[in-house]
Design an enzyme around this catalytic site. Structure first.
Site, PDB file in Angstrom:
ATOM      1  N   GLU A   1       6.102   0.803  -9.391  1.00 11.31           N
ATOM      2  CA  GLU A   1       6.572   0.230 -10.653  1.00 11.31           C
ATOM      3  C   GLU A   1       5.946   0.947 -11.843  1.00 11.31           C
ATOM      4  OE1 GLU A   1       6.143  -4.008 -12.948  1.00 11.31           O
ATOM      5  OE2 GLU A   1       6.818  -4.095 -10.857  1.00 11.31           O
TER       6      GLU A   1
ATOM      7  N   TYR B   1      14.465  -6.621 -15.766  1.00  8.15           N
ATOM      8  CA  TYR B   1      14.695  -7.515 -16.903  1.00  8.15           C
ATOM      9  C   TYR B   1      14.024  -7.084 -18.200  1.00  8.15           C
ATOM     10  CZ  TYR B   1      16.157 -10.098 -12.835  1.00  8.15           C
ATOM     11  OH  TYR B   1      16.779 -10.446 -11.668  1.00  8.15           O
TER      12      TYR B   1
ATOM     13  N   HIS C   1      -4.936   6.415   7.559  1.00  8.31           N
ATOM     14  CA  HIS C   1      -4.651   4.984   7.453  1.00  8.31           C
ATOM     15  C   HIS C   1      -5.675   4.169   8.249  1.00  8.31           C
ATOM     16  CE1 HIS C   1      -2.302   1.339   6.893  1.00  8.31           C
ATOM     17  NE2 HIS C   1      -1.432   2.020   6.175  1.00  8.31           N
TER      18      HIS C   1
ATOM     19  N   ASP D   1       0.819  -1.210   0.000  1.00  9.55           N
ATOM     20  CA  ASP D   1       0.000   0.000   0.000  1.00  9.55           C
ATOM     21  C   ASP D   1       0.854   1.263   0.000  1.00  9.55           C
ATOM     22  OD1 ASP D   1       0.607  -0.998   2.635  1.00  9.55           O
ATOM     23  OD2 ASP D   1      -0.732   0.494   3.499  1.00  9.55           O
TER      24      ASP D   1
END
Length: 288
Positions: free
Chosen positions: A90, A127, A255, A84
């Site tokens: 990414e 990769y 949160h 989270d």
């Protein structure tokens, strides 16, 4: 000097610059598994600069719902490696390399950079390309900004400036729940912005940390994580209720779980539950 916070609604798209006041925009305010309020990630803006604190799994989608894109993020700081808080990172990396062609800057120590890359980001990012005898590295996606160590007591304290915004970084004790100190805990950190606004990110109840920060700096407001049961890896609502009244009245809870409406945080002495999708403006007070 304590200032009053101004809560301002989002008009159309997320602002990445402003008139020079310190502003927090909570992309989300929910817990890791929240289905109502996204996850607790925050964009901090001051003048011509901004920094995104954490980019969880739902963060890129949350930006989309605000008619904005994570490709606009130019600076990022990650507090720890739970999904989270890094699940959308990414996407920032890949979109930056292959779409916007801009490497975002990441505020990160060498120590945590190694953990973040080797244990989390490498599998999905390394990769995609092979050249010069090797696969891709952290530096192919992000430009590192190294914070400077300024103190070792009572726990390591780092500092970095993003434009006119000063950010101090400190260790927290998040997981496991039986770790007796931050030294024994999984790597996690919180931040103090302009010596005014405290955001511990994810931490168990840590009165030592709060007392240290509030006795050293003139903390105007605190955005603190909260869970609705005691025991586990976040500060509980009941534990936070034991804090001094003067501290609680400056504390917004974030949160939190999707059952937050069952609790009256203002009646219990807090500033309230943090709202997602709005700006918390703190004015232009100079760094103390």
């Amino acid at each position: 000097m304590e200032t009053c916070v101004k809560i301002r609604e989002l008009k159309n798209t997320i602002e990445f610059t402003n008139n020079g006041e310190l502003s927090f925009f909570f992309v989300g305010t929910g817990s890791a598994f929240s289905k109502k309020n996204f996850q607790t990630n925050v964009l901090i803006v001051k003048g011509s600069e901004h920094i995104l604190i954490d980019c969880g799994t739902l963060c890129p989608y949350a930006f989309f719902t605000y008619n904005s894109s994570v490709t606009s993020v130019k600076n990022v700081l990650i507090t720890h490696s739970h999904a989270d808080h890094i699940g959308g990172l990414e996407e920032i990396a890949l979109m930056g390399r292959y779409t916007s062609k801009i490497r975002p800057k990441m505020v990160i120590t060498d120590y945590y950079k190694k953990i973040l890359w080797n244990q989390s980001l490498q599998g999905g990012c390394s990769y995609g390309e092979y050249s010069d005898g090797g696969y891709m590295q952290f530096e192919d996606y992000f430009e590192q900004i190294k914070p400077k160590l300024i103190s070792n007591t009572p726990r390591p304290l780092y500092e970095v400036n993003i434009g006119s915004m000063n950010i101090k970084i400190f260790r927290t004790k998040h997981i496991p729940d039986n770790a007796c100190s931050w030294r024994k805990s999984f790597y996690s950190e919180g931040i103090l912005v302009d010596n005014r606004i405290l955001f511990p990110s994810d931490t168990r109840f840590d009165r030592e940390l709060l007392d240290w920060m509030c006795s050293t700096y003139n903390i105007e407001y605190i955005f603190h994580d909260c869970q609705f049961y005691t025991g586990g890896v976040h500060a509980s609502y009941d534990e936070l209720k034991t804090l001094p009244a003067d501290m609680k009245k400056r504390m917004y809870l974030c949160h939190y779980g999707d059952n937050y409406e069952k609790f009256d945080s203002v009646k219990d002495g807090f500033a309230g539950f943090t709202r997602r999708g709005v700006y918390y403006d703190f004015g232009k007070d100079v760094l103390q």
